[in-house]
Design an enzyme around this catalytic site. Structure first.
Site, short mmCIF file in Angstrom:
data_model
loop_
_atom_site.label_atom_id
_atom_site.label_comp_id
_atom_site.label_asym_id
_atom_site.label_seq_id
_atom_site.Cartn_x
_atom_site.Cartn_y
_atom_site.Cartn_z
N GLU A 323 46.36 -7.64 -32.30
CA GLU A 323 46.41 -8.94 -32.98
C GLU A 323 45.15 -9.75 -32.69
O GLU A 323 45.21 -10.89 -32.23
CB GLU A 323 47.70 -9.68 -32.60
CG GLU A 323 48.93 -8.88 -32.99
CD GLU A 323 50.26 -9.58 -32.73
OE1 GLU A 323 50.33 -10.42 -31.84
OE2 GLU A 323 51.22 -9.26 -33.45
N ARG A 356 49.61 -3.46 -22.01
CA ARG A 356 50.61 -3.44 -23.08
C ARG A 356 50.26 -2.41 -24.17
O ARG A 356 49.10 -2.23 -24.52
CB ARG A 356 50.78 -4.82 -23.69
CG ARG A 356 51.36 -5.80 -22.69
CD ARG A 356 51.45 -7.19 -23.26
NE ARG A 356 52.67 -7.44 -24.02
CZ ARG A 356 52.69 -7.94 -25.24
NH1 ARG A 356 51.57 -8.18 -25.90
NH2 ARG A 356 53.82 -8.19 -25.84
N ASP A 402 58.74 -4.94 -33.48
CA ASP A 402 58.53 -6.18 -32.75
C ASP A 402 59.83 -6.96 -32.58
O ASP A 402 60.02 -7.99 -33.24
CB ASP A 402 57.49 -7.03 -33.52
CG ASP A 402 56.95 -8.16 -32.66
OD1 ASP A 402 57.23 -8.18 -31.47
OD2 ASP A 402 56.22 -9.01 -33.21
N GLU A 430 62.83 -14.86 -30.69
CA GLU A 430 61.85 -15.05 -31.77
C GLU A 430 62.43 -14.66 -33.14
O GLU A 430 62.31 -15.41 -34.10
CB GLU A 430 60.60 -14.22 -31.47
CG GLU A 430 59.56 -14.32 -32.56
CD GLU A 430 58.26 -13.58 -32.22
OE1 GLU A 430 58.14 -13.04 -31.11
OE2 GLU A 430 57.37 -13.54 -33.10
N TRP A 614 50.33 -7.47 -42.79
CA TRP A 614 50.73 -7.05 -41.45
C TRP A 614 51.46 -5.71 -41.42
O TRP A 614 51.84 -5.23 -40.35
CB TRP A 614 51.57 -8.15 -40.79
CG TRP A 614 50.72 -9.31 -40.43
CD1 TRP A 614 50.21 -10.24 -41.29
CD2 TRP A 614 50.23 -9.66 -39.13
NE1 TRP A 614 49.45 -11.14 -40.60
CE2 TRP A 614 49.44 -10.82 -39.28
CE3 TRP A 614 50.39 -9.12 -37.85
CZ2 TRP A 614 48.80 -11.43 -38.20
CZ3 TRP A 614 49.77 -9.74 -36.77
CH2 TRP A 614 48.97 -10.87 -36.96
C1 GCV Z 1 52.15 -13.08 -27.72
C2 GCV Z 1 54.49 -10.81 -31.84
C3 GCV Z 1 54.60 -12.30 -31.70
C4 GCV Z 1 53.36 -12.88 -31.07
C5 GCV Z 1 53.14 -12.20 -29.72
C6 GCV Z 1 53.02 -10.70 -29.96
C7 GCV Z 1 52.87 -9.92 -28.66
O1 GCV Z 1 53.53 -10.50 -32.79
O2 GCV Z 1 54.87 -12.88 -32.93
O3 GCV Z 1 53.53 -14.26 -30.92
O4 GCV Z 1 51.99 -12.69 -29.07
O5 GCV Z 1 54.18 -10.24 -30.60
O6 GCV Z 1 53.88 -9.42 -28.19
O7 GCV Z 1 51.78 -9.82 -28.15
#
Ligand code: GCV
Length: 752
Positions: A323, A356, A402, A430, A614
């Site tokens: 990202e 990660r 996710d 989330e 995405w």
């Molecule tokens: C911390 C998803 C979330 C992001 C998060 C990402 C991650 O895309 O929407 O906010 O970023 O996961 O786990 O790194």
């Protein structure tokens, strides 16, 4: 005794540690009146003694005395086997050996037996004594919290509410060892005070680009975490922005040290998320290439500085090449190159790199039906298996996408045979209602942990993989990597790392759901997820029901009004247990996911991500819906699993209904194993889901007279919103699929 923040009763601040006085118990049991703990500099042991003293005082209205030597009245003693002979002599050598580093034993003994067996001068002790013992003071601390849970009536969900009998000390005899060596929480807190995907107010760690001065709040948080066995905490967002990049500099290290001290007293090690491009941003280098000697040297010097300030820092958490975050790919290097370079810098201090695996191409072309975000973690990391240093741990999200309400388990678990792994859950809701909707996530996590990967035959469950148990038992964990890495990616180091995962750097991490709101989680019932995560990471064999039972008892017993209603505890528990299924039923159907508004991820938007880059598609058109991830005709993702799982997912005949649209593109008229068509399933679950959400609200209202008013009101507001919002979900989803498919609801209910 440490000071706590004083918050009104019913605010939820004390969470499951309220230790209310039980009016059924008239006086303090004799063995609670004196706490024996030897004179010690060990901070964690001091914390344990102080927690026990405060907990008992609060429950029985009488302050226990502290003694550094055994006394001639009943007592509760705590300490390690090694440092406290009065403790060690209560357990045989075998019994001591059964306790792991962070485990504990609790034993009630008749004072008479105590005297008989030791031959010491205890003859005049009348009654019972309780011993809490561990190999380490951390184990003792966890034992203390267990005893306090027991006294509150929630012992592992197996006891009835506190009754006089349960205070009879000799009935206690238990051993508890954590299944997972690492039990971690990840904060996504930014230094400006915001929390990425935070739904419970501002950060408790930072505001206005500075550290908080409210150390009491941090201490109270440390108590909550330690009480459920959490022992590792990363304190800043994995998306490390400009200011946070400086956490590893003189500007902030003194503050990091202060925070570390607070958590250290509760046995919790802190970690920092770092910016992979720090050598450029902080060091003025022109590159962050992991194979550049200047870069490696920069990190070595940096590690020295960081560990001078915080000698027991757990290490670094790294989100790289994900990202839009920087990473080794920019230099044509592999992630093993990046992780190992950092690991070498941290090694002299015992530090770890938690790297990660959430690495995927977030700029996908929808015409390319072979590229699949679900495949990404496996495709990137499987070829690197065995190449990581032994102080590197790969952190893998539970699913390949996710944290959706439903997705399969990541196929990377089990596929990595010679690499240490941490499973990543998200306690923050989330995609599961953002703590406005009730969604008790423990049942979802249980499904993940119990999932059988068949990596080494039947029984290769996720819980055995992430605890390190499967690796310890297997040959595969002990052979070094010889295979050649495919993929055309620069300078891969072919040398095996002589790494043998031995089971100490495995475990579970989860994204925090707390913030500066008084009740920590905004939705009071969302506290059950934090509690449940801790308990489950300690013992993945606990059931979702047992954990819910514990949490509800600890949170709602003795709220001041509930003695009259035996239904209170089971009713709230059932609300929790139903809630994941309810949430799933009125949101995205059959595992397809992602029908949320882009960016903030709240509320229905069926095509919100369909036309974004995405790569999170559902491919709904007028004929059908779902993503073909089969090996025969699709992206091949199903083939990343071991047999027989791969075959089960490959065919619509065997793929479980709840994941059908994750793995297959089917017509709306496709008949599920349940006997319904896909389209009718969508209508039915959405109508029922909205009704069940309304029922949650009605159930809560029915409990009103038995609840503290503040508690009642704060939960009611959330449930009212959920019931309304569930209707919006129902209507948006139903009308979308009705208009796409042109197929009416068999039951002719209103669809606009
Ligand atoms: C911390 C998803 C979330 C992001 C998060 C990402 C991650 O895309 O929407 O906010 O970023 O996961 O786990 O790194």
């Amino acid at each position: 005794m440490s000071k706590r923040m004083d918050m009104p009763k019913g605010s939820g601040y004390d969470a499951w540690l309220h230790y209310h006085r039980d009016r059924l118990i008239e006086k303090m049991p004799a063995w609670c009146r004196v706490i024996v703990v030897h004179d010690t500099d060990d901070e964690v042991l001091q914390t344990a003694a102080s927690e026990l003293q405060q907990g008992l005082a609060s429950m029985f209205g009488q302050q226990p005395k502290m003694s550094t030597i055994p006394v001639h009245v009943p007592f509760v003693a705590l300490g390690t086997f090694q440092d406290h002979s009065c403790i060690a002599e209560r357990f045989s050598a075998e019994e001591q050996a059964e306790v792991s580093v962070e485990g504990y034993r609790i034993r009630g003994v008749e004072a008479k037996k105590l005297a008989d067996s030791t031959g010491q001068d205890h003859d005049d002790i009348k009654g019972q004594c309780v011993i809490i013992a561990g190999q380490t003071s951390k184990g003792v601390l966890y034992g203390v919290f267990h005893l306090l849970r027991y006294l509150q009536g929630g012992l592992d969900g197996k006891l009835k509410p506190t009754a006089k009998e349960s205070l009879h000390a000799p009935s206690l005899d238990l051993l508890s060892n954590p299944a997972n060596p690492i039990r971690m929480i990840n904060h996504w807190d930014n230094m400006d005070g915001s929390v990425e995907r935070g739904y419970a107010g501002a950060s408790i760690f930072y505001n206005n680009n500075a550290f908080t001065t409210n150390m009491e709040r941090l201490r109270d948080y440390a108590r909550l975490l330690a009480s459920v066995g959490i022992q590792a905490l990363s304190i800043n967002n994995v998306n490390v922005h400009q200011v946070e990049t400086e956490l590893i500099t003189d500007r902030f290290l003194p503050d990091v040290a202060k925070v570390a001290a607070i958590f250290r007293a509760y046995g919790i090690q802190i970690y920092l998320s770092i910016n992979y491009a720090s050598p450029i941003q902080l060091g003025g280098l022109t590159t962050a290439d992991p194979l550049d000697p200047d870069v490696a040297e920069w990190w070595k010097t940096k590690a020295q500085e960081v560990y001078a300030a915080v000698p027991d820092l757990g290490g670094f958490v790294v989100k790289a090449d994900s990202e839009n975050r920087p990473g080794p790919f920019s230099y044509g290097r592999h992630h093993a190159d990046g992780a190992n370079m950092l690991a070498d810098a941290l090694r002299p201090y015992g530090g770890r790199v938690i790297w990660r695996c959430f690495v995927y191409d977030c700029k996908q072309d929808w015409r390319d039906r072979k590229t699949d975000r679900a495949r990404a973690a496996f495709d990137h990391f499987k070829p690197l298996d065995g190449l990581f240093r032994d102080n590197v741990i790969l952190q893998i999200k539970n699913g390949p996408m996710d944290f959706q309400v439903r997705e399969p388990v990541s196929p990377l678990f089990g596929a990595l045979e010679a690499t240490q792994v941490l499973l990543e859950f998200q306690i923050a809701q989330e995609y599961t209602g953002q703590q406005k909707h009730l969604c008790y996530l423990v049942p979802q996590w249980k499904e993940v942990l119990d999932f059988d990967t068949y990596a080494q035959g039947k029984g290769s469950t996720i819980k055995r993989i992430v605890s390190g148990a499967l690796h310890s038992n297997s040959e595969s964990g002990s052979h070094h990597r010889k295979a050649t890495v495919h993929a055309g990616s620069g300078s891969f180091q072919e040398e095996p790392t002589n790494h043998v995962p031995k089971g100490t750097s495995f475990g579970i991490a989860a994204v925090s759901n707390i913030g500066a709101d008084t009740n920590w989680t905004r939705h009071l019932l969302a506290q059950s997820n934090l509690y449940g995560y801790g308990r489950l990471s300690w013992d993945p064999d606990l059931s979702a029901d047992e954990i819910a039972d514990e949490w509800v008892r600890l949170t709602f017993s003795n709220q001041g009004k509930d003695y009259g209603d035996p239904e209170l505890i089971p009713t709230i528990k059932q609300m929790l247990l139903d809630s994941w299924n309810i949430y799933e039923s009125y949101t995205a159907p059959l595992g397809v996911g992602w029908m949320v508004s882009p960016n903030h991820h709240y509320g229905p938007d069926v095509d919100g991500y369909e036309y974004s880059m995405w790569g999170t598609y559902h491919f709904a058109d007028c004929w059908g819906i779902g993503v073909d991830r089969t090996t025969a005709t699709g992206t091949g993702y199903a083939g990343q699993y071991f047999p027989p799982v791969a075959e089960i997912y490959e065919s619509t005949d065997t793929c479980p209904d709840e994941l059908l649209l994750f793995f297959h593109h089917v017509p709306y008229t496709h008949v599920l194993h349940s006997g319904q068509t896909v389209i009718q399933h969508i209508y039915d679950t959405h109508f029922e889901g909205a009704e069940r959400a309304a029922h949650l609200q009605a159930t809560w209202i029915s409990l009103r007279e038995h609840l503290n008013e503040l508690v009642y009101e704060q939960v009611l507001t959330r449930l009212e919103h959920q019931a309304e919002h569930a209707k919006e979900w129902r209507d948006r989803i139903n009308t979308y699929f009705y208009r796409k498919s042109g197929i009416p609801d068999e039951k002719n209910r209103p669809i606009y």
